[in-house]
Design a protein around this motif. Structure first.
Motif, PDB file in Angstrom:
ATOM      1  N   PRO A 138       0.832  -1.215   0.000  1.00 29.82           N
ATOM      2  CA  PRO A 138       0.000   0.000   0.000  1.00 29.82           C
ATOM      3  C   PRO A 138       0.862   1.259   0.000  1.00 29.82           C
ATOM      4  N   TRP A 139       0.364   2.317  -0.622  1.00 30.13           N
ATOM      5  CA  TRP A 139       1.062   3.600  -0.565  1.00 30.13           C
ATOM      6  C   TRP A 139       0.918   4.192   0.837  1.00 30.13           C
ATOM      7  N   ARG A 177     -14.798  13.150   3.026  1.00 28.53           N
ATOM      8  CA  ARG A 177     -15.353  12.182   2.078  1.00 28.53           C
ATOM      9  C   ARG A 177     -16.165  11.088   2.767  1.00 28.53           C
ATOM     10  N   ARG A 215      -8.648   1.302   3.456  1.00 30.81           N
ATOM     11  CA  ARG A 215      -8.826   1.462   2.003  1.00 30.81           C
ATOM     12  C   ARG A 215      -8.917   2.940   1.629  1.00 30.81           C
ATOM     13  N   ALA A 216      -9.717   3.693   2.398  1.00 27.81           N
ATOM     14  CA  ALA A 216      -9.879   5.116   2.102  1.00 27.81           C
ATOM     15  C   ALA A 216      -8.555   5.868   2.263  1.00 27.81           C
ATOM     16  N   ASP A 252      -5.426   4.581   1.938  1.00 26.90           N
ATOM     17  CA  ASP A 252      -4.525   4.241   0.832  1.00 26.90           C
ATOM     18  C   ASP A 252      -4.930   4.989  -0.438  1.00 26.90           C
ATOM     19  N   GLU A 253      -6.235   5.052  -0.711  1.00 28.42           N
ATOM     20  CA  GLU A 253      -6.723   5.767  -1.908  1.00 28.42           C
ATOM     21  C   GLU A 253      -6.341   7.248  -1.846  1.00 28.42           C
ATOM     22  N   ALA A 254      -6.513   7.865  -0.684  1.00 30.80           N
ATOM     23  CA  ALA A 254      -6.200   9.287  -0.541  1.00 30.80           C
ATOM     24  C   ALA A 254      -4.705   9.544  -0.698  1.00 30.80           C
ATOM     25  N   ARG A 302      -2.580   7.733  -2.468  1.00 27.77           N
ATOM     26  CA  ARG A 302      -2.262   7.570  -3.896  1.00 27.77           C
ATOM     27  C   ARG A 302      -2.665   8.799  -4.700  1.00 27.77           C
ATOM     28  N   GLU A 303      -3.716   9.444  -4.255  1.00 28.25           N
ATOM     29  CA  GLU A 303      -4.206  10.627  -4.966  1.00 28.25           C
ATOM     30  C   GLU A 303      -3.317  11.850  -4.706  1.00 28.25           C
TER      31      GLU A 303
END
Length: 574
Positions: free
Chosen positions: A352-353, A415, A444-445, A447-449, A451-452
Motif C-alpha cells: 500500500p502507498w 469524504r 482502504r480510504a 490508501d486511496e487518498a 495515492r491521490e
C-alpha cells in the motif's frame, strides 16, 4: 530500504562570514542561512508581543495571581507537554504565584487534551483558571464545560486549528488565524515560554515584584527545559527555535541545568559538557516520553521540577526502566507488524502507498514509535492503531516528505463523514480515533487518498548529501566545527557526506552494529566508522571490498581520548 543519494547543488555562500570554513559556509548557505542566522543570540529572538492574544492571556493570569485564585496547568502526556507544564509551573512560582498546580491527563483513561471529563477533575481540584499547554486548540467541548462551571480558560498550543476554535478567554497559538508571529514551527514549550515572558513584563508594569518583595526572575534559567521539549517534539528548527535550543544546550554544557535533565543525561550515559541537540532527541526525550507512554507523565514532570540531585537520579532511573520496557514492547510489535507486511513487501506493486496497521493486543502508548519505524523501513506514510476501549481504536500517524498528514485526514473525514471520530496533528505526525469495525474501510480510504495526493517519485527515499570530502578534510578540526555549528535537527539537518571507501576491517559489535575501518578510495586516509542496526543477511561479508557510504563526521570519546569516527547513515556494497 536503500535510499538514493542526492547531492545538494552548489550555492552562493559569499554573503556568509569568512571565518567559517569553506565546507561550513556551503552547508549553511545550502540551508538558506543569512548572516543573522549564524548569530544565535537571545537578543535576536522574536518578540512575545507579536503573538496574538499573548498580552490578553498575560493580563488574565496576572489578575488571577493578584486575587490568589487557583491556577491549574493542564498539560499533555508527551515530552513537549511535560516540558511545557514544567516551564509554566516553575515560572509562575518564580514570579510569586502561590496557588498553582498541574494536571496531566492519563492517556489511557482520558485521552488527549482538555476533555469535559478532565474539566470535572479540575473542578474537584478547585481550579478557577485553566492554562492548557501543548493542547487545547481542538478542545471545543472541554472549554465549553469549563466555562459553564465558571472557570476562565487560557489556551497555549501550537497544533493546527480546525474549522472552529474553542471559546476560551484567550488563545495563544502562532498557527491560529490572524497571528503574526513569524515562527509557525515553535513547539508547545516555546509558546509556554513566550507566554511566561509576556506575563513577567505584565507583572513588571503593575509593580508586582516590588509589592511582593521578590526579585524579577531570570527566565533564561528555564531554557534547558525549553530546548529539551523543542528537540523532543521534532519541530522544524527555524532560526527562532535554533536560538532557543542553542541557549538551552549552552546552559547544560556549562553545568547550569536542572537536576532532572542532568540525571536523565547520566542514565543515558551522555557527557553533559559535550551534549548536542540529538542527545535530547535520542537519549533524554525517549526516557521522558516513556512515562506518558506506559504510565503517568507526572513522573516526567516531577523529574523536571525536582531540585534535589539524589531524588532526581532515583526518578531518572525509574524513567530509564520504563524506557527499557517501552523498547521491549516496541520491538515485539515491530516484528509482528513486519511479519504482517512480509508477503506484500515481496512485491513492491502490492505494498500500500499508505500503510495502516492494527493488532488488538498492541499497546497504545507505543504505536507512534511503531509507525515511525515502519515508515523509515518502507518510506511510506504509516498509521498504527491500538485498542482504546469501548469499541474504539486509536491511531498514531507518521508521514513522509510531500504529504501533509493532518490535511490528508481532513480530506478522508470530508469524504467519509462519521468514519473518523476525531483527529488532529501536524504535517508529519497526527492522531485519530475510529470505531474498531471501521478499520478495514478506513485503511482502504487512507490508501486511496495517499495515492491521490502523493507523487510516485516521493515513495523513493532519498539521502540528501552535502557532497564528498577529500582525504585531507576527514579530520578532527572539521568534525569539531560542524558539531559546534548546530543545533542541527528537523529541517536544519546535520551535514551528511558521501563517498566510496575501501573496507579494511568489518565486524559486528553489540547485536546488530557494524564496526568498520575504512580507507579513502585513493588510499591516503584511514578512518573508523560505525553503522547501527545493519542487515545481518548482508553484513559482515569479507568478499565486499568497496562500499558507497553516506555518513556524518563525528568524534568518538573513549577513556578520555578523542578520535574521528564516521557515523554511517547508509552503506551499500560497490
Amino acid at each position: 530500504m536503500i535510499h538514493k543519494i542526492v547531492r545538494r547543488p552548489k550555492v552562493d555562500d559569499s554573503h556568509l562570514p569568512n571565518h567559517l570554513s569553506p565546507i561550513l559556509k556551503q552547508v549553511y548557505a545550502s540551508r538558506g542561512c543569512t548572516v543573522d542566522d549564524c548569530e544565535l543570540a537571545l537578543a535576536n529572538l522574536l518578540r512575545p508581543d507579536t503573538l496574538k492574544d499573548v498580552g490578553k492571556a498575560a493580563a488574565i493570569i496576572a489578575d488571577a495571581m493578584a486575587k490568589q485564585q487557583s491556577i491549574l496547568i493542564v498539560g499533555d502526556f508527551d515530552a513537549d507537554g511535560a516540558t511545557s507544564t514544567s516551564v509554566c509551573l516553575l515560572a509562575l512560582r518564580m514570579m510569586g504565584a502561590t496557588n498553582v498546580d498541574y494536571l496531566i491527563p492519563n492517556r489511557f483513561d482520558y485521552g488527549y487534551g482538555l476533555s469535559p471529563e478532565i474539566v470535572q477533575v479540575a473542578r474537584q481540584k478547585g481550579a478557577e483558571l485553566l492554562i492548557t499547554v501543548d493542547n487545547g486548540i481542538s478542545s471545543i467541548e472541554g472549554v465549553a464545560a469549563a466555562k459553564a462551571l465558571g472557570m476562565q480558560v487560557v489556551i497555549t498550543d501550537h497544533h493546527l486549528p480546525g474549522n472552529s476554535v474553542p471559546e476560551a478567554d484567550a488563545i495563544v497559538n502562532p498557527n491560529q488565524l490572524g497571528c503574526g508571529f513569524a515562527s509557525k514551527a515553535i513547539a508547545g514549550v516555546g509558546v509556554a515560554f513566550y507566554l511566561m515572558s509576556a506575563l513577567r513584563a505584565e507583572l513588571r508594569g503593575r509593580g508586582w515584584y516590588q509589592a511582593q518583595g521578590i526579585q524579577e526572575p531570570n527566565l533564561a534559567t528555564l531554557l534547558d527545559i525549553v530546548a529539551l521539549g523543542t528537540v523532543a517534539d521534532v519541530v522544524s528548527l527555524d532560526t527562532n527555535n535554533r536560538i532557543l535550543v542553542d541557549a538551552g544546550l549552552k546552559r547544560v554544557r556549562a553545568g547550569r541545568c536542572r537536576p532532572g535533565i542532568t540525571a536523565l543525561l547520566e542514565v543515558a550515559k551522555r557527557n553533559t559538557s559535550r551534549i548536542v541537540a540529538s542527545d535530547f532527541g535520542f537519549a533524554v526525550g525517549p526516557r521522558l516520553n516513556a512515562a506518558g507512554r506506559l504510565d503517568e507523565m507526572a513522573l516526567g514532570v516531577e523529574t523536571l521540577l525536582c531540585d534535589d540531585m539524589m531524588r532526581a537520579r532515583r526518578m531518572a532511573s525509574e524513567l530509564d526502566g520504563l524506557n527499557a520496557e517501552r523498547r521491549e514492547l516496541e520491538t515485539g510489535m515491530q516484528q509482528e507488524a513486519l511479519k504482517s507486511l512480509e508477503s506484500l513487501s515481496l512485491d513492491e506493486a502490492e505494498l500500500p502507498w499508505g500503510i495502516a496497521l492494527y493488532q488488538q493486543d498492541w499497546h497504545q502508548g507505543v504505536i507512534g514509535i511503531l509507525a515511525s519505524r515502519i515508515k523509515d523501513k518502507y518510506h511510506r506514510p504509516v498509521i498504527a492503531f491500538a485498542e482504546a476501549g469501548e469499541g474504539e481504536i486509536k491511531g498514531s500517524a507518521r508521514s513522509i516528505k510531500g504529504l501533509h498528514m493532518r490535511d490528508l485526514l481532513e480530506l478522508i473525514n470530508a469524504r467519509h463523514p462519521g468514519m473518523i471520530i476525531k483527529f488532529g496533528g501536524h504535517a508529519m505526525a497526527a492522531g485519530l480515533s475510529l470505531r474498531a469495525g471501521e478499520f478495514e474501510r478506513f485503511a482502504r480510504a487512507y490508501d486511496e487518498a495517499v495515492r491521490e495526493l502523493l507523487a510516485p517519485e516521493l515513495l523513493t527515499g532519498e539521502i540528501v548529501s552535502d557532497g564528498e570530502l577529500n582525504p585531507a578534510q576527514l579530520n578532527m578540526a572539521l568534525a569539531r566545527e560542524l558539531r559546534s555549528a548546530g543545533p542541527w535537527g528537523q529541517n536544519f539537518p546535520e551535514p551528511i557526506f558521501d563517498g566510496v571507501f575501501r573496507i579494511l576491517q568489518q565486524r559486528i559489535v553489540g547485536e546488530r552494529h557494524l564496526k568498520l575501518v575504512l580507507e579513502s578510495e585513493c588510499g591516503q586516509t584511514m578512518v573508523d566508522a560505525i553503522a547501527f542496526n545493519v542487515d545481518l543477511t548482508t553484513w559482515p561479508d569479507a568478499t565486499i571490498q568497496y562500499a558507497e557510504v553516506a555518513y556524518k563526521l563525528d568524534i568518538n570519546e573513549f577513556r578520555g581520548n578523542e578520535s574521528l569516527q564516521l557515523m554511517v547513515e547508509q552503506i551499500e556494497p560497490k
